[in-house]
Design a protein around this motif. Structure first.
Motif, PDB file in Angstrom:
ATOM      1  N   ILE A  30       0.851  -1.180   0.000  1.00  0.00           N
ATOM      2  CA  ILE A  30       0.000   0.000   0.000  1.00  0.00           C
ATOM      3  C   ILE A  30       0.884   1.226   0.000  1.00  0.00           C
ATOM      4  CG2 ILE A  30      -2.166  -0.817   0.971  1.00  0.00           C
ATOM      5  CD1 ILE A  30      -1.080  -0.237   3.734  1.00  0.00           C
ATOM      6  N   LYS A  31       0.267   2.335  -0.479  1.00  0.00           N
ATOM      7  CA  LYS A  31       1.041   3.574  -0.596  1.00  0.00           C
ATOM      8  C   LYS A  31       1.419   4.114   0.772  1.00  0.00           C
ATOM      9  CE  LYS A  31      -0.829   5.506  -4.834  1.00  0.00           C
ATOM     10  NZ  LYS A  31      -2.060   6.234  -5.160  1.00  0.00           N
ATOM     11  N   LYS A  32       2.509   4.869   0.786  1.00  0.00           N
ATOM     12  CA  LYS A  32       2.983   5.459   2.034  1.00  0.00           C
ATOM     13  C   LYS A  32       1.906   6.347   2.667  1.00  0.00           C
ATOM     14  CE  LYS A  32       6.516   6.928   4.789  1.00  0.00           C
ATOM     15  NZ  LYS A  32       5.689   7.326   5.914  1.00  0.00           N
ATOM     16  N   SER A  33       1.226   7.126   1.807  1.00  0.00           N
ATOM     17  CA  SER A  33       0.225   8.054   2.338  1.00  0.00           C
ATOM     18  C   SER A  33      -0.932   7.272   2.956  1.00  0.00           C
ATOM     19  CB  SER A  33      -0.294   8.961   1.221  1.00  0.00           C
ATOM     20  OG  SER A  33      -0.813   8.167   0.172  1.00  0.00           O
ATOM     21  N   ARG A  34      -1.297   6.176   2.311  1.00  0.00           N
ATOM     22  CA  ARG A  34      -2.379   5.342   2.833  1.00  0.00           C
ATOM     23  C   ARG A  34      -1.961   4.712   4.169  1.00  0.00           C
ATOM     24  NH1 ARG A  34      -6.713   3.890   4.160  1.00  0.00           N
ATOM     25  NH2 ARG A  34      -7.619   1.829   3.895  1.00  0.00           N
ATOM     26  N   LYS A  35      -0.679   4.308   4.222  1.00  0.00           N
ATOM     27  CA  LYS A  35      -0.146   3.732   5.467  1.00  0.00           C
ATOM     28  C   LYS A  35      -0.266   4.746   6.594  1.00  0.00           C
ATOM     29  CE  LYS A  35       3.566   0.688   3.942  1.00  0.00           C
ATOM     30  NZ  LYS A  35       5.027   0.624   3.849  1.00  0.00           N
ATOM     31  N   ASP A  36       0.224   5.991   6.305  1.00  0.00           N
ATOM     32  CA  ASP A  36       0.178   7.043   7.327  1.00  0.00           C
ATOM     33  C   ASP A  36      -1.242   7.247   7.817  1.00  0.00           C
ATOM     34  OD1 ASP A  36       2.851   7.341   6.996  1.00  0.00           O
ATOM     35  OD2 ASP A  36       2.715   9.107   5.690  1.00  0.00           O
ATOM     36  N   GLU A  37      -2.157   7.196   6.847  1.00  0.00           N
ATOM     37  CA  GLU A  37      -3.562   7.415   7.151  1.00  0.00           C
ATOM     38  C   GLU A  37      -4.079   6.332   8.111  1.00  0.00           C
ATOM     39  OE1 GLU A  37      -7.242   7.268   4.229  1.00  0.00           O
ATOM     40  OE2 GLU A  37      -5.562   8.381   3.377  1.00  0.00           O
ATOM     41  N   ILE A  38      -3.750   5.071   7.755  1.00  0.00           N
ATOM     42  CA  ILE A  38      -4.208   3.950   8.582  1.00  0.00           C
ATOM     43  C   ILE A  38      -3.632   4.058   9.988  1.00  0.00           C
ATOM     44  CG2 ILE A  38      -4.033   1.454   8.909  1.00  0.00           C
ATOM     45  CD1 ILE A  38      -4.070   1.165   5.856  1.00  0.00           C
ATOM     46  N   VAL A  39      -2.329   4.383  10.054  1.00  0.00           N
ATOM     47  CA  VAL A  39      -1.679   4.465  11.365  1.00  0.00           C
ATOM     48  C   VAL A  39      -2.326   5.559  12.207  1.00  0.00           C
ATOM     49  CG1 VAL A  39       0.461   5.047  12.546  1.00  0.00           C
ATOM     50  CG2 VAL A  39       0.509   3.503  10.601  1.00  0.00           C
ATOM     51  N   GLU A  40      -2.524   6.734  11.593  1.00  0.00           N
ATOM     52  CA  GLU A  40      -3.100   7.829  12.371  1.00  0.00           C
ATOM     53  C   GLU A  40      -4.524   7.515  12.808  1.00  0.00           C
ATOM     54  OE1 GLU A  40      -2.746  11.706  10.676  1.00  0.00           O
ATOM     55  OE2 GLU A  40      -4.013  12.622  12.226  1.00  0.00           O
ATOM     56  N   LYS A  41      -5.281   6.949  11.884  1.00  0.00           N
ATOM     57  CA  LYS A  41      -6.684   6.624  12.173  1.00  0.00           C
ATOM     58  C   LYS A  41      -6.769   5.588  13.298  1.00  0.00           C
ATOM     59  CE  LYS A  41     -11.144   6.210  10.674  1.00  0.00           C
ATOM     60  NZ  LYS A  41     -11.455   5.489  11.886  1.00  0.00           N
ATOM     61  N   SER A  42      -5.972   4.511  13.165  1.00  0.00           N
ATOM     62  CA  SER A  42      -6.055   3.439  14.162  1.00  0.00           C
ATOM     63  C   SER A  42      -5.607   3.928  15.529  1.00  0.00           C
ATOM     64  CB  SER A  42      -5.192   2.252  13.740  1.00  0.00           C
ATOM     65  OG  SER A  42      -5.535   1.838  12.443  1.00  0.00           O
ATOM     66  N   LEU A  43      -4.518   4.715  15.534  1.00  0.00           N
ATOM     67  CA  LEU A  43      -4.018   5.201  16.819  1.00  0.00           C
ATOM     68  C   LEU A  43      -4.976   6.229  17.426  1.00  0.00           C
ATOM     69  CD1 LEU A  43      -0.177   5.466  16.189  1.00  0.00           C
ATOM     70  CD2 LEU A  43      -1.369   3.845  17.651  1.00  0.00           C
ATOM     71  N   SER A  44      -5.652   7.008  16.578  1.00  0.00           N
ATOM     72  CA  SER A  44      -6.627   7.960  17.110  1.00  0.00           C
ATOM     73  C   SER A  44      -7.817   7.206  17.683  1.00  0.00           C
ATOM     74  CB  SER A  44      -7.123   8.899  16.012  1.00  0.00           C
ATOM     75  OG  SER A  44      -6.050   9.448  15.323  1.00  0.00           O
ATOM     76  N   ASP A  45      -8.212   6.134  17.002  1.00  0.00           N
ATOM     77  CA  ASP A  45      -9.346   5.351  17.486  1.00  0.00           C
ATOM     78  C   ASP A  45      -9.102   4.790  18.882  1.00  0.00           C
ATOM     79  OD1 ASP A  45     -10.869   5.832  15.335  1.00  0.00           O
ATOM     80  OD2 ASP A  45     -10.650   3.865  14.388  1.00  0.00           O
ATOM     81  N   VAL A  46      -7.837   4.460  19.171  1.00  0.00           N
ATOM     82  CA  VAL A  46      -7.560   3.925  20.505  1.00  0.00           C
ATOM     83  C   VAL A  46      -7.050   5.010  21.452  1.00  0.00           C
ATOM     84  CG1 VAL A  46      -7.094   1.611  19.645  1.00  0.00           C
ATOM     85  CG2 VAL A  46      -5.208   3.206  19.915  1.00  0.00           C
ATOM     86  N   VAL A  47      -7.212   6.299  21.039  1.00  0.00           N
ATOM     87  CA  VAL A  47      -6.815   7.448  21.857  1.00  0.00           C
ATOM     88  C   VAL A  47      -5.345   7.362  22.269  1.00  0.00           C
ATOM     89  CG1 VAL A  47      -7.795   9.058  23.513  1.00  0.00           C
ATOM     90  CG2 VAL A  47      -9.089   7.043  22.906  1.00  0.00           C
ATOM     91  N   LEU A  48      -4.508   7.005  21.311  1.00  0.00           N
ATOM     92  CA  LEU A  48      -3.084   6.901  21.615  1.00  0.00           C
ATOM     93  C   LEU A  48      -2.288   7.877  20.751  1.00  0.00           C
ATOM     94  CD1 LEU A  48      -1.234   5.128  23.414  1.00  0.00           C
ATOM     95  CD2 LEU A  48      -0.964   3.576  21.497  1.00  0.00           C
ATOM     96  N   TRP A  49      -2.946   8.420  19.727  1.00  0.00           N
ATOM     97  CA  TRP A  49      -2.246   9.228  18.736  1.00  0.00           C
ATOM     98  C   TRP A  49      -1.500  10.395  19.369  1.00  0.00           C
ATOM     99  CZ3 TRP A  49      -0.157   9.084  14.221  1.00  0.00           C
ATOM    100  CH2 TRP A  49       0.123  10.275  13.535  1.00  0.00           C
ATOM    101  N   ASP A  50      -2.205  11.146  20.246  1.00  0.00           N
ATOM    102  CA  ASP A  50      -1.571  12.324  20.840  1.00  0.00           C
ATOM    103  C   ASP A  50      -0.369  11.949  21.700  1.00  0.00           C
ATOM    104  OD1 ASP A  50      -3.251  14.084  19.625  1.00  0.00           O
ATOM    105  OD2 ASP A  50      -4.762  13.953  21.211  1.00  0.00           O
ATOM    106  N   GLU A  51      -0.429  10.770  22.297  1.00  0.00           N
ATOM    107  CA  GLU A  51       0.662  10.371  23.188  1.00  0.00           C
ATOM    108  C   GLU A  51       1.900   9.913  22.415  1.00  0.00           C
ATOM    109  OE1 GLU A  51      -0.969   7.636  26.323  1.00  0.00           O
ATOM    110  OE2 GLU A  51      -2.848   8.541  25.682  1.00  0.00           O
TER     111      GLU A  51
END
Lengths: 279, 298
Positions: A143-164
């Motif tokens: 998958i594309k790098k941008s799509r990867k970044d998107e998935i990572v940010e989305k998944s981490l935000s969903d578990v409220v870990l992104w900001d940390e």
């Protein structure tokens, strides 16, 4: 703050019948159906005996019971984890959206039914970022790098870990605290957008604050996913689950709406367990 | 009254126990000093006797012949020449042996750790343990019979590296199996629960997780065979020049030490070559230790 009150009238729409004197309720349009499931570790000895139940979509179903009652064994049958151990035999059927799971390739099945384990187990050699997209990476899905970044940010935000962790995405996942690691493991499962998430006592290795965070997260996640939660902790089941199963010695003793199961159990064994007479 | 007597007994016994404790502690220290003293004496002796031969030429020149050495000694100079043919031969054959032994050993180790209770795995494990106990000269004879007589039809680097690789195999198998067994099963289950196929779980999750342990085992195996002489005598034989042809006889540092020992004029080179070999193996072992501390999972 998440509203933890269970809206029973909403639930009624999904249930065929709510008979107060029926130990195991029927679920209308279940996303997962377990039918006559028996599992044995050695010949003649059954860890799970003839369990039949439906799982309601977008709900948290808690499986509770004393140690050794077969709750984890039942859970691990749902994503066919038992196949790893040739000595374990499974009888009966499980249907995911009316499709027999033994007919789905295990690789596909496990992407539809994710799992979170008792102890946080991020891959020790990978960074936080790589842990989240581990499912894609290890499978060799390009998958594309941008799509990867998107998935990572989305998944981490969903578990409220992104900001940390957003500033330390490329540090090892094992540097995080226990609670953060467990949320990372949930994120890793979410990255695939599974239909069902199996959780095997996900908070038993965590402190109360981390536990509360995970519980809030689960209540939030059930909007999108169906969660089956094995728990040793009755109050946890009472706090966050919509439906509860009580298992004892491998049998499904009672299955009902959490609120009614806790306040007005049908089976005497359930009552004894809930009042702390054993377990 | 009874209480007072009880206290007295307790105190007396206690001071005696303290003395016993001290005596035993000193005894253990003393014994451990005896245990490590051979290593210390060896190193001191090697440094004193060998250091004066070690210079740049020692690493880039081939082994001298008796005549050259005799002349030098008569003139009161140090023996000219070095052990370049031995160093290159050792490295060449050990590398060749590693190329053969590492994939075989690692794969076998994976098989054993993944199928611990299978009958076939138990057989393999036992055979591998027996192989570890086979005297190295026997492996040399076997390699002589298989390779020297039938394949290369003459002493060769290939035959030497085959006997070395057979020596490395059980070490690599054991360390791979033990390393992978140490990785918690939940790591494997986590990968499988993401829908990752079994072979990818092994190669992309388990092996990288246990990489430190794996490399440690491999380096230990290498440092073990670096000093092997017996199997090489019957297979690689030795050579007076640098050789990188697998079908030709090749020298190695331990072979050179044996040759120097048999030639009274070259005796001085025994010490410097031994010092070199010992230092090399020592450095490898230190690297292994550092790596084990840093990388091994758990």
């Amino acid at each position: 703050m998440v509203n933890r009150n269970i809206n029973e009238s909403q639930l009624n729409d999904y249930l065929m019948t709510i008979e107060m004197n029926k130990a195991i309720i029927d679920i209308k349009n279940p996303v997962l159906t377990i039918k006559d499931l028996s599992i044995s570790y050695e010949k003649g000895k059954y860890a799970v005996k003839d369990v039949s139940a439906g799982i309601k979509k977008n709900s948290i179903t808690a499986i509770m019971g004393p140690s050794g009652c077969g709750k984890s064994t039942l859970l691990r049958a749902i994503n066919r984890m038992h196949e790893l151990y040739p000595s374990i035999q499974t009888f009966g059927k499980i249907y995911l959206d009316n499709e027999d799971i033994s007919a789905i390739p295990s690789i596909k099945l496990r992407q539809k039914i994710g799992m979170v384990f008792q102890r946080p187990n991020p891959f020790p050699t990978m960074s936080i970022y790589d842990n989240v997209i581990a499912g894609y990476k290890l499978n060799g899905t390009r998958i594309k790098k941008s799509r990867k970044d998107e998935i990572v940010e989305k998944s981490l935000s969903d578990v409220v870990l992104w900001d940390e962790v957003k500033d330390s995405l490329h540090k090892r996942g094992t540097f995080l605290s226990g609670g953060q690691q467990q949320r990372l493991c949930v994120a890793r499962t979410l990255a695939f957008q599974p239909e069902i998430i199996l959780m095997d006592e996900p908070t038993s290795a965590l402190d109360p604050i981390a536990t509360a965070k995970i519980e809030d997260l689960l209540v939030e996640l059930k909007k999108k996913y169906t969660i089956i939660l094995v728990t040793h902790n009755m109050t946890q089941a009472a706090r966050i689950s919509d439906l509860s199963m009580f298992m004892y010695l491998g049998e499904l003793i009672e299955y009902g709406i959490t609120k009614s199961l806790f306040t007005n159990p049908v089976n005497k064994k359930t009552e004894e367990y809930l009042t702390g007479k054993f377990g | 009254m009874g209480k007072i007597r009880y206290n007295k007994i307790q105190t007396d016994g206690f001071s005696f126990r303290l003395v016993k404790n001290k005596v035993f502690y000193c005894f253990v220290i003393f014994m451990s000093m005896i245990a490590i003293s051979p290593v210390v004496f060896i190193i001191i002796k090697l440094v004193i006797k060998g250091i004066r031969q070690i210079n740049l030429n020692f690493f880039i020149d081939n082994a001298p012949n008796t005549l050259e050495a005799m002349t030098a000694i008569a003139n009161g100079e140090i023996i000219p020449g070095g052990i370049a043919n031995g160093i290159t031969g050792s490295i060449f054959m050990v590398l060749l042996a590693s190329v053969m032994a590492i994939p075989l050993g690692v794969l076998t180790g994976i098989y054993l750790s993944e199928n611990q209770d299978k009958v076939y795995a138990n057989i393999i494990r036992n055979i591998s343990e027996i192989l570890q106990g086979v005297p190295s000269i026997v492996l040399g004879i076997l390699s002589y019979l298989w390779i020297v007589i039938n394949i290369t039809r003459g002493f060769s680097a290939f035959a030497g590296s085959v006997s070395l690789s057979i020596m490395m195999l059980p070490l690599i198998i054991k360390s791979t199996e033990e390393t992978l067994k140490m990785i918690p099963s939940t790591i494997k289950e986590a990968a499988l629960s993401l829908g990752v196929p079994y072979h990818k779980v092994i190669f992309k999750v388990l092996l990288p997780t246990g990489l430190g342990g794996l490399l440690t085992g491999i380096l230990l195996a290498i440092s073990r065979v670096l000093g092997e002489t017996a199997p090489l005598m019957l297979t690689a034989l030795g050579s007076s020049v640098i050789n990188f042809d697998v079908t030709k006889p090749t020298s190695a540092v331990p072979l050179l030490i044996w040759e120097f020992y048999n030639d009274p004029n070259l005796l001085d080179l025994v010490w410097s070559s031994s010092l070199f070999l010992m230092g090399f193996v020592l450095i490898l072992n230190i690297i292994v230790k550092k790596m084990a501390n840093k990388w091994v999972y758990g």
